[in-house]
Design a protein around this motif. Structure first.
Motif, PDB file in Angstrom:
ATOM      1  N   ASN A 241       0.840  -1.072  -0.086  1.00 14.28           N
ATOM      2  CA  ASN A 241      -0.002  -0.033  -0.033  1.00 14.28           C
ATOM      3  C   ASN A 241       0.808   1.296   0.001  1.00 14.28           C
ATOM      4  O   ASN A 241       2.155   1.168   0.121  1.00 14.28           O
ATOM      5  CB  ASN A 241      -1.003   0.119   1.200  1.00 14.28           C
ATOM      6  CG  ASN A 241      -1.526  -1.138   1.468  1.00 14.28           C
ATOM      7  OD1 ASN A 241      -2.756  -1.576   1.042  1.00 14.28           O
ATOM      8  ND2 ASN A 241      -0.979  -2.211   2.342  1.00 14.28           N
TER       9      ASN A 241
ATOM     10  N   TYR B  49      -6.040   5.882   9.905  1.00 11.94           N
ATOM     11  CA  TYR B  49      -5.805   4.867   9.242  1.00 11.94           C
ATOM     12  C   TYR B  49      -6.174   3.528  10.054  1.00 11.94           C
ATOM     13  O   TYR B  49      -6.826   2.729   9.717  1.00 11.94           O
ATOM     14  CB  TYR B  49      -4.175   4.576   9.142  1.00 11.94           C
ATOM     15  CG  TYR B  49      -3.697   3.209   8.702  1.00 11.94           C
ATOM     16  CD1 TYR B  49      -3.883   2.665   7.439  1.00 11.94           C
ATOM     17  CD2 TYR B  49      -3.202   2.414   9.621  1.00 11.94           C
ATOM     18  CE1 TYR B  49      -3.569   1.475   7.064  1.00 11.94           C
ATOM     19  CE2 TYR B  49      -2.676   1.181   9.500  1.00 11.94           C
ATOM     20  CZ  TYR B  49      -2.980   0.683   7.951  1.00 11.94           C
ATOM     21  OH  TYR B  49      -2.554  -0.720   7.481  1.00 11.94           O
TER      22      TYR B  49
ATOM     23  N   ARG C 219      -9.931   3.554   9.850  1.00 10.04           N
ATOM     24  CA  ARG C 219     -10.403   3.123   8.690  1.00 10.04           C
ATOM     25  C   ARG C 219     -10.250   1.655   8.443  1.00 10.04           C
ATOM     26  O   ARG C 219     -11.079   0.882   7.847  1.00 10.04           O
ATOM     27  CB  ARG C 219      -9.256   3.753   7.564  1.00 10.04           C
ATOM     28  CG  ARG C 219      -9.963   3.781   6.046  1.00 10.04           C
ATOM     29  CD  ARG C 219      -9.204   5.014   5.386  1.00 10.04           C
ATOM     30  NE  ARG C 219      -7.831   4.955   5.154  1.00 10.04           N
ATOM     31  CZ  ARG C 219      -6.937   4.160   4.275  1.00 10.04           C
ATOM     32  NH1 ARG C 219      -7.859   3.290   3.406  1.00 10.04           N
ATOM     33  NH2 ARG C 219      -5.705   4.140   4.521  1.00 10.04           N
ATOM     34  N   LYS C 220      -9.129   1.158   9.072  1.00 12.58           N
ATOM     35  CA  LYS C 220      -8.947  -0.397   9.119  1.00 12.58           C
ATOM     36  C   LYS C 220      -9.376  -1.173  10.048  1.00 12.58           C
ATOM     37  O   LYS C 220      -9.235  -2.504  10.097  1.00 12.58           O
ATOM     38  CB  LYS C 220      -7.474  -0.666   9.069  1.00 12.58           C
ATOM     39  CG  LYS C 220      -6.467   0.189   7.805  1.00 12.58           C
ATOM     40  CD  LYS C 220      -6.935  -0.856   6.414  1.00 12.58           C
ATOM     41  CE  LYS C 220      -6.298   0.240   5.226  1.00 12.58           C
ATOM     42  NZ  LYS C 220      -6.328  -0.936   3.971  1.00 12.58           N
ATOM     43  N   GLU C 221     -10.292  -0.395  10.920  1.00 14.32           N
ATOM     44  CA  GLU C 221     -10.998  -0.949  12.120  1.00 14.32           C
ATOM     45  C   GLU C 221      -9.963  -1.812  12.868  1.00 14.32           C
ATOM     46  O   GLU C 221     -10.433  -3.016  13.466  1.00 14.32           O
ATOM     47  CB  GLU C 221     -12.409  -1.989  11.506  1.00 14.32           C
ATOM     48  CG  GLU C 221     -13.301  -0.958  10.873  1.00 14.32           C
ATOM     49  CD  GLU C 221     -14.459  -1.892  10.159  1.00 14.32           C
ATOM     50  OE1 GLU C 221     -14.101  -2.945   9.746  1.00 14.32           O
ATOM     51  OE2 GLU C 221     -15.701  -1.529  10.418  1.00 14.32           O
TER      52      GLU C 221
ATOM     53  N   GLU D 151       0.650  -4.729   4.392  1.00 16.36           N
ATOM     54  CA  GLU D 151      -0.292  -5.288   5.423  1.00 16.36           C
ATOM     55  C   GLU D 151      -0.354  -6.632   5.094  1.00 16.36           C
ATOM     56  O   GLU D 151      -0.305  -7.237   4.006  1.00 16.36           O
ATOM     57  CB  GLU D 151      -1.683  -4.520   5.031  1.00 16.36           C
ATOM     58  CG  GLU D 151      -1.930  -3.477   5.205  1.00 16.36           C
ATOM     59  CD  GLU D 151      -3.115  -2.738   4.882  1.00 16.36           C
ATOM     60  OE1 GLU D 151      -3.685  -3.411   4.058  1.00 16.36           O
ATOM     61  OE2 GLU D 151      -3.500  -1.410   5.351  1.00 16.36           O
TER      62      GLU D 151
ATOM     63  N   ARG E 165      -2.490 -10.000   5.802  1.00 16.58           N
ATOM     64  CA  ARG E 165      -3.730 -10.635   6.031  1.00 16.58           C
ATOM     65  C   ARG E 165      -3.869 -12.010   6.218  1.00 16.58           C
ATOM     66  O   ARG E 165      -3.229 -12.785   5.332  1.00 16.58           O
ATOM     67  CB  ARG E 165      -4.695 -10.063   5.058  1.00 16.58           C
ATOM     68  CG  ARG E 165      -4.914  -8.468   4.935  1.00 16.58           C
ATOM     69  CD  ARG E 165      -5.360  -8.015   3.687  1.00 16.58           C
ATOM     70  NE  ARG E 165      -5.360  -6.710   3.772  1.00 16.58           N
ATOM     71  CZ  ARG E 165      -6.338  -5.745   4.205  1.00 16.58           C
ATOM     72  NH1 ARG E 165      -7.546  -6.510   4.644  1.00 16.58           N
ATOM     73  NH2 ARG E 165      -6.512  -4.389   4.261  1.00 16.58           N
TER      74      ARG E 165
ATOM     75  N   GLU F 135      -8.332 -10.669   7.176  1.00 19.85           N
ATOM     76  CA  GLU F 135      -7.987  -9.951   8.342  1.00 19.85           C
ATOM     77  C   GLU F 135      -6.718  -9.438   8.339  1.00 19.85           C
ATOM     78  O   GLU F 135      -5.801 -10.089   8.497  1.00 19.85           O
ATOM     79  CB  GLU F 135      -8.668 -10.864   9.520  1.00 19.85           C
ATOM     80  CG  GLU F 135     -10.138 -10.827   9.730  1.00 19.85           C
ATOM     81  CD  GLU F 135     -11.006  -9.641  10.043  1.00 19.85           C
ATOM     82  OE1 GLU F 135     -10.710  -8.857  10.944  1.00 19.85           O
ATOM     83  OE2 GLU F 135     -11.863  -9.663   9.486  1.00 19.85           O
ATOM     84  N   ILE F 136      -6.614  -8.188   9.051  1.00 26.69           N
ATOM     85  CA  ILE F 136      -5.248  -7.766   9.104  1.00 26.69           C
ATOM     86  C   ILE F 136      -4.585  -8.248  10.122  1.00 26.69           C
ATOM     87  O   ILE F 136      -5.100  -8.297  11.437  1.00 26.69           O
ATOM     88  CB  ILE F 136      -5.108  -6.171   9.235  1.00 26.69           C
ATOM     89  CG1 ILE F 136      -5.280  -5.381   7.828  1.00 26.69           C
ATOM     90  CG2 ILE F 136      -3.877  -5.687   9.419  1.00 26.69           C
ATOM     91  CD1 ILE F 136      -5.716  -3.893   7.625  1.00 26.69           C
TER      92      ILE F 136
ATOM     93  N   VAL G  75       0.927  -5.013  10.387  1.00 25.31           N
ATOM     94  CA  VAL G  75       1.060  -3.751   9.574  1.00 25.31           C
ATOM     95  C   VAL G  75       2.608  -3.375   9.699  1.00 25.31           C
ATOM     96  O   VAL G  75       3.193  -3.237  10.788  1.00 25.31           O
ATOM     97  CB  VAL G  75       0.147  -2.894   9.694  1.00 25.31           C
ATOM     98  CG1 VAL G  75       0.257  -1.486   8.898  1.00 25.31           C
ATOM     99  CG2 VAL G  75      -1.112  -3.309   9.750  1.00 25.31           C
TER     100      VAL G  75
END
Ligand SMILES: [Zn+2]
Length: 426
Positions: A25, A36, A39-41, A69, A71, A76-77, A80
C-alpha cells in the motif's frame, strides 16, 4: 534486534504458508495514523498502548510511503509494517490470543545488492534504461551521473552504456534510490568512464577538484584627515568673551599721545574685574607695575613665546609661578596709560613682537592633516584541492570484470505487482 527481526520474518513466512497474503500500500497524503487505524477497524488505543516517547513518530510517516499489510485467510489484518524513515518502521501485530494489536518500532529489514547492466542506446540513456530495465529511478540517477560529463545528444545508435549500481530492496521491491557507482560509455569503439562521487554526480576523471574556504587577514592601509593640535595654534584666548577694540599694528595713530606709534598688542574691551586667563601653560616671568602698561603679568611659554597682560586692576600670580592654560592670572583694569578698562595683550616670539591674533585661537583644535592608518580585514578565499573519488579505481575494475562475463541484467518489473511473494529478499 536481529532475533526480533528473525522472529517477525519467521512469523510472516509461517502465516504466508498458511494461505495469508501480503499487500503493498502507499500511505495517503494527509492521513493520520489514528485515521488509518479507524479506517482499517484496528482496535487500538494510541494513548494507552504507545509509549509517550514513540507518539512523535506517528506523525513522521511520509505521504506516498510504501507499507505492507499482512492479512490472514479470512482477509483480516494480522500485521502492518509502516516505514518511518529509511531504517525504522512501525510494526502492528495482532496478538493471537487477545486479538489486540501490539505496537512496536522495529528496524526495517532490507537487503543491499550490487547490480550491473549494459544498455544499448537507441534514443538516449534515460529512455533506454527505462525501457530495458523497467526502473525509472535508475534512469533518473543515470541522467544525474552523466550531466555535464557526457553530451547524451551526441550519442549514436548502437553505443553501449555499462554500469554498476547499488540498490536496497525490501520484500523484492526497490527500497530507496539506486546509487550508480561507475558507468562506461562505448561510443564508436571509444571507451569513456564516468565516476560517481558520494552524492551520485559524475566526473570524467577519478579525481575531482573540491572547493574549500580559506580564512585569512588582509592588510589595508588608508589615509584619513584627522584633527591635530598644531603648535602654532596652541594658544587660547585671554578672556572668556573676547571683543577686540584695537588691533595689532607696527605703526598707528595714538589718540592720547597724538602721534604715530606702534601698537604691539591687541586691545580687548571688557569690564573692570573681568578675569584674565593664561593663554597657555607657562611660567610667570614678570608680575608687577611696568610704566604705561600699569599692572602687568608676563608668562613665558614653550616655543619662545611670551604673553603680556597689561592695565590690570588686580594681579593674581607671582613671579616664578607655574600656570596652567586658562588659569586666572589677574583682572581687567585701567592701570598705567589707559583710556578706560581694557586688556592690552601683547605677545613676543623669540623676543620680537608678533600679532597675537595670529596665534590665539578661540577653538583649540581646527587643523587637520592626512594620516595613514593600517587595519586588517577578515578575508575568505575559495581554493580548490584535488580529491580522489572514493573507490573510483576499484569500481572501474569491477565494471571491466563484469563486462568480461556474460551477465543478464536484472529487470525491475516484479514490484509492479501489488501482491508480492515473500522470498529471501524480505
Ligand atoms: Zn594697547
Amino acid at each position: 534486534m536481529r532475533s526480533v527481526k528473525s522472529m517477525i520474518i519467521w512469523g510472516l513466512m509461517c502465516t504466508l504458508l498458511s494461505g495469508a497474503k501480503l499487500t503493498v500500500n502507499t500511505w495517503e497524503r494527509g492521513e493520520l495514523f489514528s485515521q488509518y487505524l479507524e479506517r482499517k477497524e484496528i482496535s487500538f488505543n494510541i494513548h494507552s498502548a504507545i509509549d509517550e516517547e514513540d507518539v512523535k513518530y506517528l506523525s513522521e510517516i511520509q505521504a506516498g510511503e510504501v507499507f505492507y499489510e499482512l492479512r490472514d485467510s479470512e482477509d483480516e489484518i494480522e500485521q502492518v509494517l509502516i516505514p518511518i524513515g529509511e531504517e525504522m518502521q512501525i510494526h502492528l501485530a495482532k496478538d493471537k490470543i487477545s486479538h489486540k494489536f501490539v505496537f512496536d518500532i522495529i528496524p526495517i529489514a532490507y537487503k543491499e545488492k550490487e547490480y550491473s547492466a549494459t544498455v544499448v542506446i537507441h534514443s538516449n540513456p534515460h529512455s533506454d534504461i527505462k525501457k530495458t530495465l523497467h526502473y525509472p529511478a535508475l534512469a533518473d540517477k543515470m541522467s544525474q551521473l552523466l550531466k555535464g560529463v557526457i553530451n547524451t545528444r551526441r550519442l549514436h545508435r548502437g553505443d553501449t552504456l555499462s554500469f554498476i549500481y547499488k540498490q536496497k530492496t525490501r520484500m523484492g521491491r526497490p527500497y530507496y534510490m539506486p546509487y550508480i557507482k561507475v558507468a562506461m560509455l562505448k561510443s564508436r569503439g571509444k571507451e569513456s568512464f564516468v565516476y560517481a562521487d558520494e552524492d551520485g554526480y559524475g566526473y570524467s576523471n577519478d579525481t575531482t577538484s573540491q572547493a574549500y574556504i580559506v580564512k585569512g587577514k588582509e592588510k589595508i592601509t588608508y589615509t584619513r584627515r584627522v584633527k591635530v593640535k598644531g603648535k602654532k595654534y596652541r594658544f587660547g584666548m585671554p578672556l572668556r568673551h573676547a571683543r577686540i577694540t584695537s588691533s595689532f599694528s607696527y605703526r598707528r595713530y595714538h589718540p592720547i599721545l597724538k602721534r604715530y606709534r606702534p601698537h604691539h598688542g591687541t586691545d580687548f574691551g571688557a569690564r573692570r574685574g573681568t578675569p584674565l586667563l593664561a593663554v597657555n601653560a607657562g611660567r610667570v616671568i614678570f608680575s608687577g607695575r611696568m610704566g604705561g602698561y600699569g599692572k602687568v603679568v608676563k608668562i613665558k611659554h614653550k616655543g619662545g613665546y611670551v604673553s603680556l597682560y597689561a592695565h590690570q586692576s588686580r594681579i593674581r600670580v607671582k613671579r616664578g609661578q607655574l600656570v596652567k592654560k586658562g588659569q586666572i592670572i589677574g583682572h581687567v583694569g585701567s592701570t598705567g596709560r589707559s583710556t578706560g578698562p581694557h586688556l592690552h595683550f601683547g605677545m613676543t616670539k623669540n623676543g620680537r613682537w608678533i600679532n597675537p591674533m595670529k596665534v590665539l585661537h578661540k577653538k583649540s583644535d581646527t587643523r587637520t592633516i592626512l594620516k595613514t592608518f593600517t587595519k586588517y580585514k577578515e578575508t575568505t578565499t575559495t581554493k580548490y584541492k584535488t580529491v580522489v573519488i572514493k573507490d573510483a579505481k576499484k569500481n572501474k575494475e569491477a565494471l571491466l570484470a563484469y563486462l568480461k562475463g556474460k551477465n543478464e541484467p536484472f529487470i525491475w518489473d516484479r514490484f509492479k505487482k501489488l501482491e508480492v511473494r515473500i522470498d529471501d529478499d524480505l
